[in-house]
Design a protein around this motif. Structure first.
Motif, PDB file in Angstrom:
ATOM      1  N   ILE A 265      24.387  -0.066 -29.135  1.00 12.72           N
ATOM      2  CA  ILE A 265      23.681   0.543 -28.034  1.00 12.72           C
ATOM      3  C   ILE A 265      24.649   1.432 -27.193  1.00 12.72           C
ATOM      4  CG2 ILE A 265      23.091  -0.658 -25.734  1.00 12.72           C
ATOM      5  CD1 ILE A 265      21.768  -2.929 -27.082  1.00 12.72           C
ATOM      6  N   GLY A 266      25.836   1.160 -27.016  1.00 11.16           N
ATOM      7  CA  GLY A 266      26.589   2.016 -26.395  1.00 11.16           C
ATOM      8  C   GLY A 266      26.553   3.472 -27.042  1.00 11.16           C
ATOM      9  N   ASP A 267      26.726   3.532 -28.299  1.00  8.70           N
ATOM     10  CA  ASP A 267      26.950   4.554 -29.140  1.00  8.70           C
ATOM     11  C   ASP A 267      25.556   5.370 -28.725  1.00  8.70           C
ATOM     12  OD1 ASP A 267      29.224   4.065 -30.082  1.00  8.70           O
ATOM     13  OD2 ASP A 267      28.655   3.455 -32.041  1.00  8.70           O
ATOM     14  N   TRP A 268      24.481   4.910 -28.831  1.00  9.03           N
ATOM     15  CA  TRP A 268      23.178   5.493 -28.477  1.00  9.03           C
ATOM     16  C   TRP A 268      22.762   5.618 -27.043  1.00  9.03           C
ATOM     17  CZ3 TRP A 268      20.865   1.139 -32.268  1.00  9.03           C
ATOM     18  CH2 TRP A 268      20.968   1.325 -33.406  1.00  9.03           C
ATOM     19  N   ASN A 269      23.783   5.532 -26.198  1.00 12.68           N
ATOM     20  CA  ASN A 269      23.549   5.686 -24.762  1.00 12.68           C
ATOM     21  C   ASN A 269      22.283   4.697 -24.094  1.00 12.68           C
ATOM     22  OD1 ASN A 269      25.664   7.714 -24.613  1.00 12.68           O
ATOM     23  ND2 ASN A 269      24.324   9.516 -25.506  1.00 12.68           N
TER      24      ASN A 269
ATOM     25  N   LEU B  60      22.045  -5.621 -44.913  1.00 15.31           N
ATOM     26  CA  LEU B  60      20.775  -4.939 -44.973  1.00 15.31           C
ATOM     27  C   LEU B  60      20.120  -5.072 -43.745  1.00 15.31           C
ATOM     28  CD1 LEU B  60      19.051  -5.764 -48.521  1.00 15.31           C
ATOM     29  CD2 LEU B  60      20.336  -3.615 -47.825  1.00 15.31           C
ATOM     30  N   THR B  61      19.976  -5.809 -42.926  1.00 14.15           N
ATOM     31  CA  THR B  61      19.332  -6.147 -41.575  1.00 14.15           C
ATOM     32  C   THR B  61      20.197  -5.372 -40.435  1.00 14.15           C
ATOM     33  OG1 THR B  61      20.739  -8.301 -41.334  1.00 14.15           O
ATOM     34  CG2 THR B  61      18.401  -8.180 -41.948  1.00 14.15           C
ATOM     35  N   THR B  62      21.650  -5.201 -40.697  1.00 16.21           N
ATOM     36  CA  THR B  62      22.412  -4.243 -39.677  1.00 16.21           C
ATOM     37  C   THR B  62      22.320  -2.941 -39.986  1.00 16.21           C
ATOM     38  OG1 THR B  62      23.820  -6.122 -39.797  1.00 16.21           O
ATOM     39  CG2 THR B  62      24.939  -4.179 -38.901  1.00 16.21           C
ATOM     40  N   MET B  63      22.425  -2.496 -41.519  1.00 19.92           N
ATOM     41  CA  MET B  63      22.128  -1.280 -41.705  1.00 19.92           C
ATOM     42  C   MET B  63      20.590  -0.563 -41.604  1.00 19.92           C
ATOM     43  SD  MET B  63      23.713  -1.335 -45.722  1.00 19.92           S
ATOM     44  CE  MET B  63      23.342   0.897 -45.908  1.00 19.92           C
ATOM     45  N   MET B  64      19.571  -1.442 -41.257  1.00 15.77           N
ATOM     46  CA  MET B  64      18.489  -0.894 -40.926  1.00 15.77           C
ATOM     47  C   MET B  64      18.113  -0.555 -39.607  1.00 15.77           C
ATOM     48  SD  MET B  64      15.653  -4.142 -41.297  1.00 15.77           S
ATOM     49  CE  MET B  64      16.053  -4.702 -42.774  1.00 15.77           C
ATOM     50  N   THR B  65      18.929  -1.120 -38.810  1.00 14.47           N
ATOM     51  CA  THR B  65      18.730  -1.203 -37.456  1.00 14.47           C
ATOM     52  C   THR B  65      18.775   0.436 -36.846  1.00 14.47           C
ATOM     53  OG1 THR B  65      19.683  -3.285 -37.109  1.00 14.47           O
ATOM     54  CG2 THR B  65      19.500  -1.855 -34.937  1.00 14.47           C
ATOM     55  N   GLY B  66      19.783   0.990 -37.357  1.00 15.26           N
ATOM     56  CA  GLY B  66      19.864   2.437 -36.744  1.00 15.26           C
ATOM     57  C   GLY B  66      18.867   3.400 -36.987  1.00 15.26           C
ATOM     58  N   PRO B  67      18.229   3.492 -38.512  1.00 16.35           N
ATOM     59  CA  PRO B  67      17.403   4.202 -38.634  1.00 16.35           C
ATOM     60  C   PRO B  67      15.884   3.960 -38.295  1.00 16.35           C
ATOM     61  CG  PRO B  67      18.382   3.879 -40.857  1.00 16.35           C
ATOM     62  CD  PRO B  67      19.099   3.073 -39.592  1.00 16.35           C
ATOM     63  N   LEU B  68      15.588   2.684 -38.016  1.00 19.38           N
ATOM     64  CA  LEU B  68      14.233   2.219 -37.317  1.00 19.38           C
ATOM     65  C   LEU B  68      14.301   2.456 -35.869  1.00 19.38           C
ATOM     66  CD1 LEU B  68      13.857  -1.140 -38.887  1.00 19.38           C
ATOM     67  CD2 LEU B  68      12.731   0.965 -39.385  1.00 19.38           C
ATOM     68  N   VAL B  69      15.336   2.265 -35.266  1.00 19.81           N
ATOM     69  CA  VAL B  69      15.365   2.717 -33.673  1.00 19.81           C
ATOM     70  C   VAL B  69      15.136   4.129 -33.608  1.00 19.81           C
ATOM     71  CG1 VAL B  69      17.095   2.769 -31.657  1.00 19.81           C
ATOM     72  CG2 VAL B  69      16.837   0.683 -33.026  1.00 19.81           C
ATOM     73  N   THR B  70      15.938   4.891 -34.564  1.00 15.91           N
ATOM     74  CA  THR B  70      15.509   6.437 -34.299  1.00 15.91           C
ATOM     75  C   THR B  70      14.277   6.850 -34.846  1.00 15.91           C
ATOM     76  OG1 THR B  70      18.099   6.816 -35.315  1.00 15.91           O
ATOM     77  CG2 THR B  70      16.471   8.664 -35.520  1.00 15.91           C
ATOM     78  N   LEU B  71      13.878   6.172 -35.660  1.00 13.25           N
ATOM     79  CA  LEU B  71      12.368   6.353 -35.969  1.00 13.25           C
ATOM     80  C   LEU B  71      11.353   6.115 -34.707  1.00 13.25           C
ATOM     81  CD1 LEU B  71      10.205   7.420 -38.151  1.00 13.25           C
ATOM     82  CD2 LEU B  71      10.109   4.743 -38.622  1.00 13.25           C
ATOM     83  N   LEU B  72      11.661   5.021 -34.058  1.00  9.71           N
ATOM     84  CA  LEU B  72      10.971   4.629 -33.064  1.00  9.71           C
ATOM     85  C   LEU B  72      11.097   5.527 -31.606  1.00  9.71           C
ATOM     86  CD1 LEU B  72      11.486   0.818 -33.017  1.00  9.71           C
ATOM     87  CD2 LEU B  72       9.376   1.823 -33.153  1.00  9.71           C
ATOM     88  N   HIS B  73      12.151   6.288 -31.564  1.00  8.28           N
ATOM     89  CA  HIS B  73      12.376   7.078 -30.658  1.00  8.28           C
ATOM     90  C   HIS B  73      12.817   8.409 -30.778  1.00  8.28           C
ATOM     91  CE1 HIS B  73      12.064   3.356 -28.214  1.00  8.28           C
ATOM     92  NE2 HIS B  73      13.138   2.958 -28.841  1.00  8.28           N
TER      93      HIS B  73
END
Length: 396
Positions: free
Chosen positions: A149-153, A373-386
């Motif tokens: 969350i810190g890395d994504w501001n 896998l659940t940790t790896m999917m977090t970044g791409p999915l958040v990017t897709l949502l935003h």
């Protein structure tokens, strides 16, 4: 300890630090948390590839008990830092919404995990296994989530505050549920009375040890040795009481006083040793127990069920709870995605389950793969949502 063992141990430690560093950097270049690369490094040196030939060459059997001992010390340091960095201020902000989100995101996967336990092992009537697997499905990795969350501001955004707050509260709930599961393993033993000493230990920590540490810290003394003695002693006490030593380390981290220079100094020193050397050793020891090459077709079916329960249960529970708090669909989906981050916290819980005999090697391997896998999917999915940040998600 022979000279040959000393050489083998030092070479193994050097290889572990180098591999963890390389894989961690590679993970960050792929927009993943460094811990993902470090966990994968542990899996790669295990028996999954080349039938364990690499592991046997670099980590001979006679030094593995030493590596396990170092890994346990690293786990003590990690759990201490989790308790130390627990931010109670997060729970004060939007307390009502955070409580609803935390309970919703924990309860749904926990219940589904209990049902999953009966499906995977219908003949296992141990209460500890059922409670344990429910907890493993419900956990969120607060330390990894905070870093992401810190890395994504997003730290000051509505979604960021709610995700961190509910993950922090969820951490407390998860460790409490795990403590209950472990305690049930000792039911009927003559030493069970020792569990009754856990509450007095916590009271002594908060009412006596915390003010004492604050007073000593104000005198500007070097407190690292004092804190280290207390940390190791607290860990030993909870192990003796029938709980795992991680609970003593976590509790002592919670006990540490706020508002002093003590926390910053201790954190820096422990991170230098723990995160650079001892935690990578922990990843390797955990990876030596993962053998994905043994998974059969029925094992893949079980893994698919595990992934469905873990991801679907956490996501559905978080989204429904967020909608009850009147958040928008995109905010709710983002929270469900963020809270699916499991990372190192899940790995710790799984390793404990393996040590206590609650998991066999096959189920342990499947659950480790799920955690990655659940940790790896977090970044791409958040990017897709935003891809286009909505006004409701900007910093507040």
């Amino acid at each position: 300890m022979s000279s040959q063992q000393v050489v083998a141990l030092l070479v193994a430690l050097a290889a572990i630090v180098a591999l963890a560093n390389v894989m961690g950097r590679l993970a960050t270049r792929l927009a993943q948390p460094a811990v993902v690369g470090e966990i994968l490094a542990g899996v790669l040196v295990g028996p999954t590839l080349f039938g364990g030939a690499v592991a046997d060459l670099v980590f001979p059997a006679d030094i593995r008990p030493m590596l396990s001992s170092l890994a346990n010390v690293g786990l003590v340091f990690f759990m201490f830092l989790v308790g130390l960095e627990f931010n109670r201020d997060l729970l004060r902000e939007r307390l009502g919404a955070i409580t609803v989100l935390s309970l919703g995101s924990m309860l749904t996967p926990f219940v589904l995990g209990v049902l999953l336990a009966t499906a995977l092992r219908p003949d296992d009537d141990r209460v500890a296994f059922v409670l344990y697997l429910g907890t493993a499905m419900a956990v969120t990795a607060f330390p990894v989530l905070a870093r992401m969350i810190g890395d994504w501001n997003l730290s000051g955004s509505k979604v960021g505050v709610l995700a961190l707050g509910s993950a922090a509260l969820g951490d407390l709930l998860a460790w409490s549920m795990l403590a209950v599961a472990i305690a049930t393993l000792g039911v009927g033993t003559s030493d069970q009375w020792r569990l009754l000493l856990v509450l007095p230990l916590a009271l002594v920590g908060f009412l006596v040890v915390r003010p004492l540490l604050a007073r000593i810290a104000d005198s500007r003394r070097d407190m690292f040795a004092v804190v280290l003695i207390g940390l190791l002693g607290w860990s030993a006490l909870t192990e003796w009481m029938g709980l795992h030593f991680i609970f003593g380390a976590f509790l002592f981290g919670l006990v540490m006083p706020h508002g002093t220079d003590l926390r910053a100094g201790v954190t820096l020193r422990i991170e230098q040793v723990g995160k650079v050397l001892l935690l990578p050793v922990y990843f390797v020891v955990a990876g030596l127990n993962v053998d994905l090459s043994r998974i059969t077709w029925s094992g893949f079916a079980d893994f698919g069920l595990i992934l469905l329960v873990a991801v679907g249960g956490k996501f559905a529970g978080a989204v429904l709870a967020a909608r009850l708090c009147r958040l928008g669909w995109r905010e709710s989906a983002t929270l469900g995605t963020l809270l699916n981050t499991r990372g190192l916290t899940e790995l710790v819980i799984l390793s404990i389950g393996l040590q206590l005999g609650l998991l066999d090697r096959d189920l342990y391997s499947q659950l480790v793969l799920m955690a990655v896998l659940t940790t790896m999917m977090t970044g791409p999915l958040v990017t897709l949502l935003h891809r286009e940040r909505e006004p409701e998600l900007v910093r507040v």
